[in-house]
Motif scaffolding. Structure first.
Motif, PDB file in Angstrom:
ATOM      1  N   ARG A 229      -0.205   1.381  -6.812  1.00  0.00           N
ATOM      2  CA  ARG A 229       0.418   0.984  -5.542  1.00  0.00           C
ATOM      3  C   ARG A 229       0.112   1.989  -4.442  1.00  0.00           C
ATOM      4  NH1 ARG A 229       6.512  -1.016  -6.639  1.00  0.00           N
ATOM      5  NH2 ARG A 229       6.362  -1.501  -4.431  1.00  0.00           N
ATOM      6  N   TYR A 230       0.188   3.277  -4.780  1.00  0.00           N
ATOM      7  CA  TYR A 230      -0.102   4.345  -3.818  1.00  0.00           C
ATOM      8  C   TYR A 230      -1.535   4.223  -3.300  1.00  0.00           C
ATOM      9  CZ  TYR A 230      -1.464   8.988  -2.227  1.00  0.00           C
ATOM     10  OH  TYR A 230      -1.972  10.022  -1.500  1.00  0.00           O
TER      11      TYR A 230
ATOM     12  N   SER B 189      -2.073   0.944  -1.182  1.00  0.00           N
ATOM     13  CA  SER B 189      -1.467   1.008   0.156  1.00  0.00           C
ATOM     14  C   SER B 189      -2.217   1.957   1.070  1.00  0.00           C
ATOM     15  CB  SER B 189      -0.008   1.462   0.060  1.00  0.00           C
ATOM     16  OG  SER B 189       0.769   0.508  -0.585  1.00  0.00           O
TER      17      SER B 189
ATOM     18  N   ILE C 152      -4.768   1.258   4.510  1.00  0.00           N
ATOM     19  CA  ILE C 152      -4.547   1.850   5.835  1.00  0.00           C
ATOM     20  C   ILE C 152      -5.834   2.500   6.335  1.00  0.00           C
ATOM     21  CG2 ILE C 152      -3.331   3.675   7.101  1.00  0.00           C
ATOM     22  CD1 ILE C 152      -0.900   3.089   5.253  1.00  0.00           C
TER      23      ILE C 152
ATOM     24  N   GLU D 252       4.092   5.100   5.670  1.00  0.00           N
ATOM     25  CA  GLU D 252       4.012   4.286   4.456  1.00  0.00           C
ATOM     26  C   GLU D 252       4.635   5.005   3.258  1.00  0.00           C
ATOM     27  OE1 GLU D 252       3.086   0.956   2.092  1.00  0.00           O
ATOM     28  OE2 GLU D 252       3.151   1.195   4.251  1.00  0.00           O
TER      29      GLU D 252
ATOM     30  N   SER E 274       8.223   4.471   3.367  1.00  0.00           N
ATOM     31  CA  SER E 274       8.677   3.085   3.428  1.00  0.00           C
ATOM     32  C   SER E 274       9.494   2.721   2.189  1.00  0.00           C
ATOM     33  CB  SER E 274       7.484   2.131   3.539  1.00  0.00           C
ATOM     34  OG  SER E 274       6.799   2.045   2.297  1.00  0.00           O
TER      35      SER E 274
ATOM     36  N   GLU F 143       9.146   0.043   0.496  1.00  0.00           N
ATOM     37  CA  GLU F 143       8.275  -0.548  -0.518  1.00  0.00           C
ATOM     38  C   GLU F 143       7.582   0.509  -1.375  1.00  0.00           C
ATOM     39  OE1 GLU F 143       4.408  -3.463  -0.842  1.00  0.00           O
ATOM     40  OE2 GLU F 143       5.655  -3.561   0.934  1.00  0.00           O
ATOM     41  N   LEU F 144       6.911   1.471  -0.763  1.00  0.00           N
ATOM     42  CA  LEU F 144       6.173   2.468  -1.533  1.00  0.00           C
ATOM     43  C   LEU F 144       7.050   3.657  -1.902  1.00  0.00           C
ATOM     44  CD1 LEU F 144       3.484   3.207  -2.811  1.00  0.00           C
ATOM     45  CD2 LEU F 144       2.848   4.305  -0.655  1.00  0.00           C
TER      46      LEU F 144
END
Length: 100
Positions: free
Chosen positions: A17-18, A21, A25, A68, A71, A73-74
Motif C-alpha cells: 500500500r505504501y 500510494s 504520487i 498521504e 492520511s 487511508e495509509l
C-alpha cells in the motif's frame, strides 16, 4: 524493527500500500522512479526527458507524500497495525548527467 513486530502477511500488505500510494504520487507529478531501495523510493524529474518546473513538481510531490503518510487511508492502516508511518523526503536540484 517493524519486520519483527508485524506479522509478515500484514507487513507485506502495508508495504505494498505504501509503495503503491507513494509511487502514484511521484508519477502523477512527472517523476520517473529510478529504483526502490529497501523502503526508499528514488525518483527523478527531468530525466530521461526534460520537463518544465521540475523543482516545483518534486517539491509538490514531497509535500503530497507527507500528507498521504498522515492520511486516514495509509497512515491509518499503519496505526491499525500498531506502527507509525513516518517518512523523510529529500529534494536536490541542479544539473546531472543521466544515461549511458
Amino acid at each position: 524493527s517493524m519486520c519483527e513486530r508485524v506479522p509478515h502477511d500484514e507487513l507485506s500488505s502495508l508495504v505494498s500500500r505504501y509503495f503503491g500510494s507513494m509511487s502514484a504520487i511521484v508519477m502523477r507529478h512527472g517523476g520517473t522512479i529510478d529504483k526502490y531501495i529497501g523502503d526508499c523510493i528514488m525518483a527523478v524529474w527531468g530525466a530521461p526527458f526534460a520537463i518544465g518546473n521540475q523543482e516545483a513538481r518534486a517539491t509538490l510531490c514531497a509535500a503530497l507524500m507527507e500528507l498521504e503518510a498522515r492520511s486516514e487511508e495509509l497512515g491509518g492502516a499503519f496505526d491499525a497495525a500498531g506502527e507509525q508511518l513516518a517518512i523523510r523526503v529529500g529534494v536536490a536540484t541542479g544539473e546531472v548527467l543521466a544515461g549511458n
